[in-house]
Design an enzyme around this catalytic site. Structure first.
Site, short mmCIF file in Angstrom:
data_model
loop_
_atom_site.label_atom_id
_atom_site.label_comp_id
_atom_site.label_asym_id
_atom_site.label_seq_id
_atom_site.Cartn_x
_atom_site.Cartn_y
_atom_site.Cartn_z
N HIS A 9 -1.40 1.28 -4.27
CA HIS A 9 -1.81 2.69 -4.17
C HIS A 9 -0.91 3.58 -5.00
CE1 HIS A 9 -3.96 1.81 -0.08
NE2 HIS A 9 -4.53 1.23 -1.11
N CYS A 49 1.91 20.40 -17.24
CA CYS A 49 2.42 19.44 -18.21
C CYS A 49 3.26 20.15 -19.26
CB CYS A 49 1.20 18.76 -18.86
SG CYS A 49 1.61 17.72 -20.25
N GLY A 59 2.76 -4.45 8.97
CA GLY A 59 2.79 -3.00 9.14
C GLY A 59 1.61 -2.27 8.55
N GLN A 104 0.85 -1.19 0.00
CA GLN A 104 0.00 0.00 0.00
C GLN A 104 0.89 1.25 0.00
OE1 GLN A 104 -3.57 -0.58 2.90
NE2 GLN A 104 -1.90 -1.89 3.64
N ASN A 122 3.14 -6.77 13.49
CA ASN A 122 2.76 -5.42 13.89
C ASN A 122 2.94 -5.31 15.41
OD1 ASN A 122 1.39 -2.95 14.30
ND2 ASN A 122 0.03 -3.37 12.56
N ASP A 172 6.28 4.67 -1.43
CA ASP A 172 7.64 5.20 -1.25
C ASP A 172 8.70 4.49 -2.08
OD1 ASP A 172 7.60 3.66 2.07
OD2 ASP A 172 8.09 2.75 0.13
N CYS A 211 -3.70 15.22 -20.61
CA CYS A 211 -3.28 14.35 -21.74
C CYS A 211 -2.64 13.06 -21.24
CB CYS A 211 -2.31 15.11 -22.64
SG CYS A 211 -0.68 15.35 -21.89
N CYS A 218 1.16 19.75 -22.75
CA CYS A 218 -0.10 20.44 -23.08
C CYS A 218 -0.46 21.54 -22.09
CB CYS A 218 -1.24 19.41 -23.13
SG CYS A 218 -1.83 18.94 -21.50
N1 APR Z 1 6.77 -2.50 12.27
C1 APR Z 1 5.57 -3.02 11.93
N2 APR Z 1 4.40 -2.32 12.00
C2 APR Z 1 4.49 -1.05 12.46
C3 APR Z 1 5.71 -0.44 12.85
C4 APR Z 1 6.88 -1.23 12.75
N3 APR Z 1 8.09 -0.75 13.09
N4 APR Z 1 5.45 0.84 13.27
C5 APR Z 1 4.10 1.01 13.14
N5 APR Z 1 3.53 -0.12 12.66
C6 APR Z 1 2.12 -0.38 12.38
C7 APR Z 1 1.13 0.43 13.20
O1 APR Z 1 0.85 -0.25 14.41
C8 APR Z 1 -0.09 0.44 12.26
O2 APR Z 1 -0.91 -0.70 12.49
O3 APR Z 1 1.91 0.02 11.04
C9 APR Z 1 0.53 0.34 10.87
C10 APR Z 1 0.44 1.63 10.06
O4 APR Z 1 -0.93 1.87 9.81
P1 APR Z 1 -1.34 3.14 8.93
O5 APR Z 1 -0.56 4.34 9.38
O6 APR Z 1 -2.84 3.17 8.92
O7 APR Z 1 -0.78 2.80 7.47
P2 APR Z 1 -1.44 1.84 6.40
O8 APR Z 1 -2.10 0.67 7.06
O9 APR Z 1 -0.40 1.56 5.39
O10 APR Z 1 -2.58 2.79 5.72
C11 APR Z 1 -3.26 2.24 4.59
O11 APR Z 1 -4.33 4.39 4.25
O12 APR Z 1 -3.96 6.67 4.32
C12 APR Z 1 -4.15 5.59 3.47
O13 APR Z 1 -3.39 5.27 1.28
C13 APR Z 1 -2.94 5.39 2.60
O14 APR Z 1 -1.78 3.36 1.99
C14 APR Z 1 -2.35 4.07 3.08
C15 APR Z 1 -3.57 3.35 3.63
#
Ligand code: APR
Length: 250
Positions: A123, A150, A190, A105, A216, A108, A134, A153
């Site tokens: 994403h 752009c 994560g 998701q 997580n 980066d 365009c 265009c």
């Molecule tokens: N290792 C593993 N997990 C971690 C760590 C770590 N070091 N640090 C934080 N986390 C966990 C947090 O506990 C949380 O559950 O990563 C998760 C991050 O959650 P979000 O910030 O909600 O990110 P994400 O789940 O990727 O969001 C999904 O939401 O805002 C939109 O498009 C955006 O792609 C993103 C989507």
């Protein structure tokens, strides 16, 4: 002992098909802010103001400027051992003739920089941008400086990311869903698992019979639906897990 079970190690060693979903948490240890952690991006900014088409059309300078800032952050960071461990796991699985797919998701680009090859970006990516008139892709330097118009265009240029309310790239989500449906082992790393359809992938894998594990430090919204929760940071737990899986026959 390690934060993961012998069962997980054994199932990964035996797995013919492994699939992974990652979220912002796997880049946290690289220094890239997550979205919903206490110091996350959505604590500082409101998604409604930045991550949707209306906000962009209403104030393109603000939104492009915000993405140029996020690009700068990503420029200055490195993949961490969690990204590297997943690239090593891919190599190990595919070298034995297995299937591997990593759906992220994150926008980066750190998985590819860590050496992962079988990656789908659900994403999109902030490293690319295109014209909304365009569709011409902006070149890297224009993207770099967050150019607004752009060169072909004169239309508005936006980042190649999926904003709230937008459809995910069809091929990416289809590949991720197929990999989840066929996986022997599914790792959800994560992610808070609150944004669909990505958050539905671990559940899809579970319903199809995969052994589904979350990595997580804080249980996500779907932790209760999974086979195992590895309560740890990705940059620490994943290298230990992959070392155990890839160790010569113990
Ligand atoms: N290792 C593993 N997990 C971690 C760590 C770590 N070091 N640090 C934080 N986390 C966990 C947090 O506990 C949380 O559950 O990563 C998760 C991050 O959650 P979000 O910030 O909600 O990110 P994400 O789940 O990727 O969001 C999904 O939401 O805002 C939109 O498009 C955006 O792609 C993103 C989507």
């Amino acid at each position: 002992g390690p934060p993961f079970s012998e069962t997980l190690v054994r199932r990964l060693r035996r797995a013919e098909r492994v699939a992974v979903l990652t979220g912002a948490g796997i880049s946290a240890e690289s220094g890239v802010p997550t979205f919903r952690d206490p110091d996350g991006l959505w604590q500082k900014f409101r998604p409604e103001e930045l991550a949707n088409v209306e906000a962009f059309l209403d104030n393109p300078e603000l939104v492009q400027g915000w993405y140029a800032h996020r690009r700068q952050v990503v420029e200055d960071v490195e993949p961490n051992p969690g990204h590297v461990a997943l690239a090593e796991l891919e190599q190990w699985v595919t070298a034995r003739g297995g299937e591997f797919l990593l759906a992220t998701q994150n926008v980066d680009g750190l998985h590819r920089r860590a050496g992962s090859e079988r990656v789908v970006e659900l994403h999109g990516s902030i490293t690319r941008s295109h014209c909304i008139e365009c569709s011409a892709p902006a070149d890297a330097s224009a993207t770099e400086r967050g150019a607004l118009t752009c060169e072909s265009c004169g239309g508005l240029v936006r980042p190649d990311v999926v904003w709230f309310g937008e459809m995910l790239p069809e091929a990416a989500i289809a590949a991720a869903q197929e990999a989840a449906a066929l996986a022997d082992v599914y790792l959800s790393v994560g992610t808070s698992a609150v944004v669909y359809p990505a958050a539905g992938l671990p559940q899809l894998a579970r319903q199809a019979g995969a052994y589904v594990v979350e990595v997580n430090p804080i249980p996500s919204d779907i932790a209760g639906l999974l086979n195992e929760v590895v309560r740890g940071r990705a940059g620490e737990a994943l290298p230990d897990l992959v070392r155990a899986v890839t160790a010569p026959d113990a």
